[in-house]
Scaffold this motif. Structure first.
Motif: not given
Lengths: 225, 330
Positions: A48-53
């Motif tokens: 989720l963090l990699t997608l948001m970033g």
């Protein structure tokens, strides 16, 4: 504000080792707040963090940053948003060995074309902010765990991002260094930056200064608030 | 069939291009049918990712398409020694009924490929895929012609028999014969000469006007295309005798040979560069007011206008030098 609508991420789709990392995530991350993603290993926090970033694209679903839809953007625009809007702090620090502390901090800003002199000046100011000035010309492999972590934070701030994304930032730190890290995080938040942390360390996600906790399990958001 | 390295290279690359084109056209069709930027569906996101791959494949494919025209001409010219009667590419292309149709298709496809590359270049620089469906519609229009070219090229090379007696360019491009080429030869030089310079001047003049004011893009594009249409017969009927210094020799292919300093290659390259860039300006005109393209297109059009004018100036400079340096007096 970050808004996610029905985001799915499937690795190795259609193969025997297909893995649904995220499954229909709907989420709103408020600006200027500290949001902690928590949940067991494999729950989808890092994905989720990699997608948001903008470091990866979802399999389906859309993500908006301040009203700008990001998942459809061609790579050249996505790179720009990633560089200007997000600062990343990784679990392993991911500093580049062989380079000095100063060089590591300056590195993410090289593609911006900023004059070297002013870039160096800004990097030195950041090192000073984190009490790393004496280590500016030291190679990063000589740094202690806490110094390496502070260098990683300084590096994430070099492009003056609106959003700081940190993935398990205290996983390799003792209690003293974890507290030191969290002091810095609160300071960054007081400057108006949005902070998104993924952590299953209770010291982090149970801290009173956390604005919102997002509980995840099996690629889904169980609870947000 | 002749197992000449250039023949094998042209055939294999043409075949490979066609396979890649069919693959790209399939996804182009999906994009036309299913594209919906407001949707976050798996198909839409997969199409968005796939369009980068397709765009990259087609860029390489069409750049090769442009270069292969010259390779085709070079091959035809270098094979002429194998055919009785052939003196240059004109004779080689006349060995069977597929040589000239393949050449015409190649010229058309070069123009279409050039325009597609320009549209693709602009689309890839905007954040919201503003021309994605249009460029794939254009791709589907171009695809049958490129496939037809591959078929024609294969037929031509597969039916090349070295024992065939063919015609030389002297008879193919002569006033007496009943053919399109002889009709071109018969065009009066005293009209085609001024027509060539006037059409080029009109194109370059309108290009200058468009470059300065940003107005008259369609007119410039039309005049650039018109200059190209005038230039080809003018080279045959008016320019070539001066290059050969023979009043009756009108071949457009002998100028590709060493005896004439390979002057045909820069001459035709300038002409093609001029017309493709000019057509590109016109192709982009309808999209100048799109929000994501409003700043981009005028600057791209300016550069294209410069390229077009430069191409035609190179062409004119070579033509003028050939006329001035010629010992032919008509």
């Amino acid at each position: 504000m970050l808004r996610l609508s029905n985001v799915r991420k499937i690795f190795n789709a259609g193969r025997p080792n297909e893995w649904v990392a995220l499954d229909g995530v709907n989420l709103v991350i408020e600006p200027g707040k500290i949001t902690a993603l928590t949940g067991p290993s494999g729950s989808g926090k890092t994905t989720l963090l990699t997608l948001m970033g903008c470091m990866a694209r979802p399999t389906s679903g859309r993500i908006w940053l301040d009203g700008q839809e990001m998942t459809s953007l061609p790579e050249r625009f996505l790179t720009q948003i990633r560089r200007e809007s997000f600062g990343f702090i990784f679990q392993q620090c991911n500093l580049i060995k062989g380079l000095t502390t100063l060089d590591n901090v300056m590195l993410p800003a090289y593609p911006t074309g900023e004059p070297f002199k002013s870039l160096r000046q800004r990097a030195l100011q950041l090192l000073d902010l984190f009490s790393l000035t004496p280590k500016a010309n030291a190679k990063v492999e000589w740094l202690s765990g806490g110094e390496a972590q502070r260098t990683a934070i300084a590096r994430s701030l070099i492009n003056d991002p609106r959003v700081i994304i940190a993935d398990e930032p205290t996983a390799h730190l003792d209690t003293h260094l974890s507290n030191e890290f969290m002091e810095i995080v609160q300071q960054l938040n007081r400057e108006g930056r949005t902070i998104i942390l993924a952590s299953h360390d209770p010291l982090v996600h149970q801290a009173e200064w956390i604005s919102a906790v997002v509980m995840m399990r099996d690629g889904r958001v169980e609870e947000a608030g | 069939m002749l197992l000449h390295p250039a023949v094998i290279a042209l055939l294999l690359t043409s075949l490979l291009s066609s396979i890649l084109l069919l693959y790209s056209a399939y996804y182009g069709y999906l994009v036309i049918q299913q594209w919906d930027l407001s949707s976050g569906s798996e198909l839409q996101l997969s199409l968005e990712r796939r369009t980068y791959l397709i765009s990259t494949i087609l860029t390489y494919l069409f750049v090769f398409q442009i270069l292969s025209l010259f390779l085709y001409l070079f091959t035809a010219d270098s094979l002429h020694t194998l055919f009785v009667g052939a003196m240059c590419a004109a004779g080689t292309l006349h060995v069977n009924g597929y040589g000239y149709p393949a050449l015409l298709l190649k010229i058309f496809n070069v123009l279409a490929a050039g325009v597609w590359l320009i549209v693709n270049f602009v689309d890839n620089r905007a954040y919201d895929y503003p021309l994605v469906q249009k460029k794939y519609v254009l791709l589907l229009v171009i695809s049958p012609f490129i496939l037809a070219e591959t078929v024609m090229l294969a037929q031509y090379f597969l039916h090349l028999e070295p024992n065939i007696i063919t015609s030389c360019c002297g008879s193919l491009f002569s006033e007496g014969a009943q053919s399109i080429s002889s009709n071109l030869v018969s065009l009066p030089a005293r009209i085609m000469g001024p027509a060539l310079y006037l059409s080029m001047a009109a194109s370059i003049g309108s290009g200058l006007g468009f470059y300065r004011t940003g107005k008259g893009g369609y007119l410039f594009s039309l005049l650039a295309a018109g200059a190209f249409v005038v230039a080809i017969p003018a080279v045959i009927s008016f320019v070539s005798p001066y290059i050969y210094e023979l009043p009756g020799h009108h071949c457009p292919f002998c100028i590709l040979q060493r005896e004439y300093g390979y002057v045909g290659y820069p001459l035709y390259a300038g002409l093609l560069g001029g017309v493709v860039a000019g057509l590109g300006v016109g192709a982009l005109m309808p999209f100048r007011k799109r929000e994501s393209l409003a700043l981009l297109i005028p600057s791209v059009q300016k550069r294209l206008t410069l390229v077009s004018m430069l191409g035609y100036l190179v062409f004119l400079a070579i033509v003028t030098y050939c006329l001035a340096a010629s010992n032919l007096v008509q």
